[in-house]
Scaffold this motif. Structure first.
Motif, mmCIF file in Angstrom:
data_model
loop_
_atom_site.group_PDB
_atom_site.id
_atom_site.type_symbol
_atom_site.label_atom_id
_atom_site.label_comp_id
_atom_site.label_asym_id
_atom_site.label_seq_id
_atom_site.Cartn_x
_atom_site.Cartn_y
_atom_site.Cartn_z
ATOM 1 N N ALA A 266 10.135 -27.148 96.475
ATOM 2 C CA ALA A 266 10.483 -26.073 97.137
ATOM 3 C C ALA A 266 10.084 -25.775 98.386
ATOM 4 C CB ALA A 266 10.964 -24.847 96.262
ATOM 5 N N LYS A 267 8.753 -25.785 98.618
ATOM 6 C CA LYS A 267 8.148 -25.263 100.012
ATOM 7 C C LYS A 267 8.329 -26.331 100.911
ATOM 8 C CE LYS A 267 5.116 -21.919 97.810
ATOM 9 N NZ LYS A 267 3.616 -21.533 97.431
ATOM 10 N N PHE A 268 8.203 -27.654 100.253
ATOM 11 C CA PHE A 268 8.447 -28.788 101.153
ATOM 12 C C PHE A 268 9.585 -28.751 101.833
ATOM 13 C CE2 PHE A 268 10.022 -33.189 101.739
ATOM 14 C CZ PHE A 268 9.158 -33.647 102.298
ATOM 15 N N TRP A 269 10.723 -28.417 101.267
ATOM 16 C CA TRP A 269 11.980 -28.614 101.749
ATOM 17 C C TRP A 269 12.444 -27.458 102.637
ATOM 18 C CZ3 TRP A 269 14.408 -32.918 102.527
ATOM 19 C CH2 TRP A 269 14.275 -33.910 101.956
ATOM 20 N N ALA A 270 11.461 -25.946 102.427
ATOM 21 C CA ALA A 270 11.723 -25.147 103.380
ATOM 22 C C ALA A 270 10.698 -25.124 104.471
ATOM 23 C CB ALA A 270 11.279 -23.816 102.250
ATOM 24 N N TYR A 271 10.004 -25.938 104.530
ATOM 25 C CA TYR A 271 8.999 -26.362 105.942
ATOM 26 C C TYR A 271 8.224 -25.017 106.013
ATOM 27 C CZ TYR A 271 13.012 -29.307 106.086
ATOM 28 O OH TYR A 271 13.886 -30.045 105.783
ATOM 29 N N GLU A 272 7.548 -24.754 104.831
ATOM 30 C CA GLU A 272 6.444 -23.729 104.618
ATOM 31 C C GLU A 272 5.320 -24.326 104.666
ATOM 32 O OE1 GLU A 272 6.681 -20.731 101.614
ATOM 33 O OE2 GLU A 272 8.414 -20.045 102.246
ATOM 34 N N PHE A 391 5.708 -35.684 106.520
ATOM 35 C CA PHE A 391 4.510 -34.545 106.122
ATOM 36 C C PHE A 391 3.388 -35.143 105.454
ATOM 37 C CE2 PHE A 391 8.645 -32.370 106.158
ATOM 38 C CZ PHE A 391 8.531 -31.473 107.020
ATOM 39 N N ASP A 392 3.055 -36.369 106.041
ATOM 40 C CA ASP A 392 1.868 -37.122 105.441
ATOM 41 C C ASP A 392 0.517 -36.142 105.504
ATOM 42 O OD1 ASP A 392 3.311 -39.051 104.677
ATOM 43 O OD2 ASP A 392 2.326 -40.676 106.052
ATOM 44 N N ASP A 393 0.511 -35.303 106.514
ATOM 45 C CA ASP A 393 -0.745 -34.552 106.583
ATOM 46 C C ASP A 393 -0.818 -33.434 105.844
ATOM 47 O OD1 ASP A 393 -1.832 -36.545 108.454
ATOM 48 O OD2 ASP A 393 -0.917 -35.454 110.105
ATOM 49 N N THR A 394 0.329 -32.891 105.316
ATOM 50 C CA THR A 394 0.298 -31.651 104.518
ATOM 51 C C THR A 394 0.592 -32.070 102.906
ATOM 52 O OG1 THR A 394 2.635 -31.392 105.314
ATOM 53 C CG2 THR A 394 0.787 -30.230 106.461
ATOM 54 N N TYR A 395 1.920 -32.392 102.660
ATOM 55 C CA TYR A 395 2.496 -32.446 101.456
ATOM 56 C C TYR A 395 2.087 -34.010 101.097
ATOM 57 C CZ TYR A 395 4.702 -28.051 101.554
ATOM 58 O OH TYR A 395 4.955 -26.587 101.734
ATOM 59 N N GLY A 396 2.055 -34.945 101.997
ATOM 60 C CA GLY A 396 1.923 -36.242 101.484
ATOM 61 C C GLY A 396 3.628 -37.116 101.730
ATOM 62 N N PRO A 397 3.472 -38.372 101.465
ATOM 63 C CA PRO A 397 4.661 -39.033 101.798
ATOM 64 C C PRO A 397 5.430 -38.895 100.324
ATOM 65 C CG PRO A 397 2.748 -40.532 100.926
ATOM 66 C CD PRO A 397 2.279 -39.331 101.433
ATOM 67 N N ALA A 417 13.587 -22.965 94.317
ATOM 68 C CA ALA A 417 13.509 -21.901 95.190
ATOM 69 C C ALA A 417 13.838 -20.655 94.665
ATOM 70 C CB ALA A 417 13.449 -22.190 96.751
ATOM 71 N N GLY A 418 14.799 -20.585 94.251
ATOM 72 C CA GLY A 418 15.464 -19.090 93.725
ATOM 73 C C GLY A 418 16.288 -18.859 94.766
ATOM 74 N N ILE A 419 16.902 -19.503 95.615
ATOM 75 C CA ILE A 419 17.863 -18.601 96.716
ATOM 76 C C ILE A 419 19.425 -19.405 96.734
ATOM 77 C CG2 ILE A 419 15.774 -18.330 98.336
ATOM 78 C CD1 ILE A 419 16.907 -20.753 99.842
ATOM 79 N N HIS A 420 19.449 -20.177 95.798
ATOM 80 C CA HIS A 420 20.789 -20.784 95.550
ATOM 81 C C HIS A 420 21.038 -20.925 94.037
ATOM 82 C CE1 HIS A 420 22.532 -21.206 99.526
ATOM 83 N NE2 HIS A 420 21.657 -21.926 99.914
ATOM 84 N N TYR A 421 22.345 -20.797 93.705
ATOM 85 C CA TYR A 421 22.788 -21.244 92.622
ATOM 86 C C TYR A 421 23.166 -22.652 92.463
ATOM 87 C CZ TYR A 421 24.064 -16.218 93.115
ATOM 88 O OH TYR A 421 23.874 -14.874 93.359
ATOM 89 N N ARG A 422 23.275 -22.954 91.282
ATOM 90 C CA ARG A 422 23.586 -24.474 90.974
ATOM 91 C C ARG A 422 25.024 -24.934 91.457
ATOM 92 N NH1 ARG A 422 21.206 -28.731 88.439
ATOM 93 N NH2 ARG A 422 19.665 -27.285 87.194
ATOM 94 N N PHE A 423 25.937 -24.166 91.177
ATOM 95 C CA PHE A 423 27.226 -24.357 91.768
ATOM 96 C C PHE A 423 27.410 -24.492 93.411
ATOM 97 C CE2 PHE A 423 27.475 -19.932 90.673
ATOM 98 C CZ PHE A 423 27.801 -19.297 92.169
#
Length: 446
Positions: A266-272, A391-397, A417-423
């Motif tokens: 979730a954080k990877f795709w939020a760029y946190e 993001f190799d230097d943070t999250y890795g490949p 992440a808790g910000i969107h419904y599945r639909f």
């Protein structure tokens, strides 16, 4: 006599077709013969500008990629055998200058000058240091080209590139997003109220929704936003067991048992960033563009093929963003945090990441990522396995079995992440695929 006349007419037609096909060959070495170095360097420079320029939200960054991709393509297409300008197919009457027939052009120089011009004009408020970096990159390439082409051809090519960029920039001013970075709010917009309607979540320092009219922006492809609208979301309900209640309860239940792996996704795709001292190097559109760049480098595409891909890819991201925002402000659906706190009664509940300041349905991550993936599929194939090294230097490949798999993970991350419904995730993926289908239908070839 009739047979002779018919034969002459046939030979004349063949000659016209032949000369038409040869028309681009007379303008110099075709872009197919050059590596993608210029294209890749400028897309990487754009990423630095977008990350380092204050006040930019994803709406604006996607738009910038669309205009730079179009500029890149149009600045070299006169030299691309069998290809044509797409200006006449686009919305809003874009008119572009032509080349001087019979003159030689050095196409990397045209792209170099065009991209420098369009970026400086789309992002004039960036830092002086970054503007200097743009000038340095343009000058560096131009100096390099002086050992590869004559002075007149270089100047002619650079002038043509700037003329293309100037025309596209002037056209961009009328799309509804010009200088949008100056104010993401609309003072005249009043969010609708009532059960199930979006309200500020209090997770940002401002309470107004950002860019409420972005869905009304001119799309590149006529009628695209209307043609790609999804079905309505499930009817709002607070009744246990209803479809809507179950969709929210899924998020809450998941949040109570979320694994470290899913939280990191979730954080990877939020760029946190993982630590406070790290420097951000990506945002939404730049990550998608960097995946495209990695594929261009991996497959050693030519300047021609890179420009074609960047044009379609940037356009798809922009169109998906407009279509998605149009949906969001049509339904104005509340976010999970609001329902979980007020209806489920968990007043202290927080999602894994901050909830963005605009309505929920559909998921922009899903729509934009799927649009990106579908364009990449068109170029590299549906079953193309790849590893993302952004993001190799943070999250890795992160490795994926297909481009669709990358889009689906990006979409699922918003549920985790808790910000969107599945639909919203599922419909966003469909929406992005529809957008890409319309982009892929543009006639780039003659």
């Amino acid at each position: 006599m009739k047979k002779m006349i018919s034969g002459i007419l046939l030979l004349t037609a063949i000659l016209i077709i032949f000369l038409s096909c040869r028309r681009n060959d007379d303008s110099g070495t075709p872009p197919k013969k050059y590596p993608a170095d210029v294209a890749v360097a400028w897309i990487n420079m754009q990423r630095k500008l977008l990350v380092g320029t204050p006040g930019l939200l994803p709406h604006v960054t996607g738009r910038v990629y669309a205009y730079t991709g179009l500029t890149m393509y149009e600045s070299i297409v006169p030299g691309m055998h069998g290809y044509q300008s797409i200006a006449s197919q686009l919305n809003g009457g874009l008119a572009l200058p032509g080349i001087e027939q019979g003159k030689k052009y050095y196409w990397p120089a045209s792209a170099n000058a065009a991209l420098a011009f369009i970026l400086k004009n789309l992002l004039p408020h960036t830092t002086p240091q970054l503007l200097q970096s743009v000038d340095s990159l343009e000058a560096g390439f131009y100096n390099q080209f002086q050992t590869e082409a004559g002075v007149e051809a270089l100047q002619r090519s650079a002038d043509f590139g700037r003329q293309i960029a100037m025309a596209i920039f002037e056209w961009s001013k009328t799309d509804g997003g010009h200088e949008a970075y100056k104010n993401p709010f609309a003072d005249d917009y009043v969010p609708p109220t009532g059960p199930g309607k979006w309200v500020s979540t209090g997770e940002f320092p401002f309470t107004q929704p950002v860019y409420p009219y972005w869905g009304n922006n001119r799309t590149f492809i006529p009628g695209l936003a209307d043609a790609t609208q999804p079905a309505p979301p499930p009817a709002y309900s607070e009744k246990p067991g209803s479809d809507f209640y179950n969709a929210v309860n899924e998020i809450y239940t998941m949040s109570q048992n979320i694994s470290r792996k899913d939280s990191l996704t979730a954080k990877f795709w939020a760029y946190e960033l993982l630590t406070p001292d790290e420097v951000a190097v990506f945002e939404d559109a730049s990550h998608a563009a960097n995946i495209a760049t990695q594929m261009i480098v991996l497959k050693k595409l030519s300047l021609q093929d890179a420009a074609l891909l960047y044009c379609k890819h940037g356009m798809a991201m922009n169109e998906a963003g407009i279509s998605c925002v149009k949906t969001k402000f049509h339904y104005n659906l509340l976010r999970p945090i609001t329902y979980i706190r007020t209806v489920l009664g968990h007043s202290e509940w927080h999602p894994v990441i901050h909830t963005p300041p605009f309505p929920e349905y559909t998921s922009a991550h899903a729509a934009i990522s799927r649009a990106s993936a579908a364009v990449l599929e068109e170029t590299f194939g549906k079953n193309f396995s790849f590893t993302d090294h952004s993001f190799d230097d943070t999250y890795g490949p992160r490795s994926f079995n297909s481009f669709e798999a990358y889009a689906k993970e990006a979409a699922l991350s918003r549920l985790q992440a808790g910000i969107h419904y599945r639909f919203a995730m599922d419909e966003g993926l469909k929406q992005g695929r529809k957008v890409a289908a319309m982009v892929n239908q543009l006639k780039f070839k003659r």
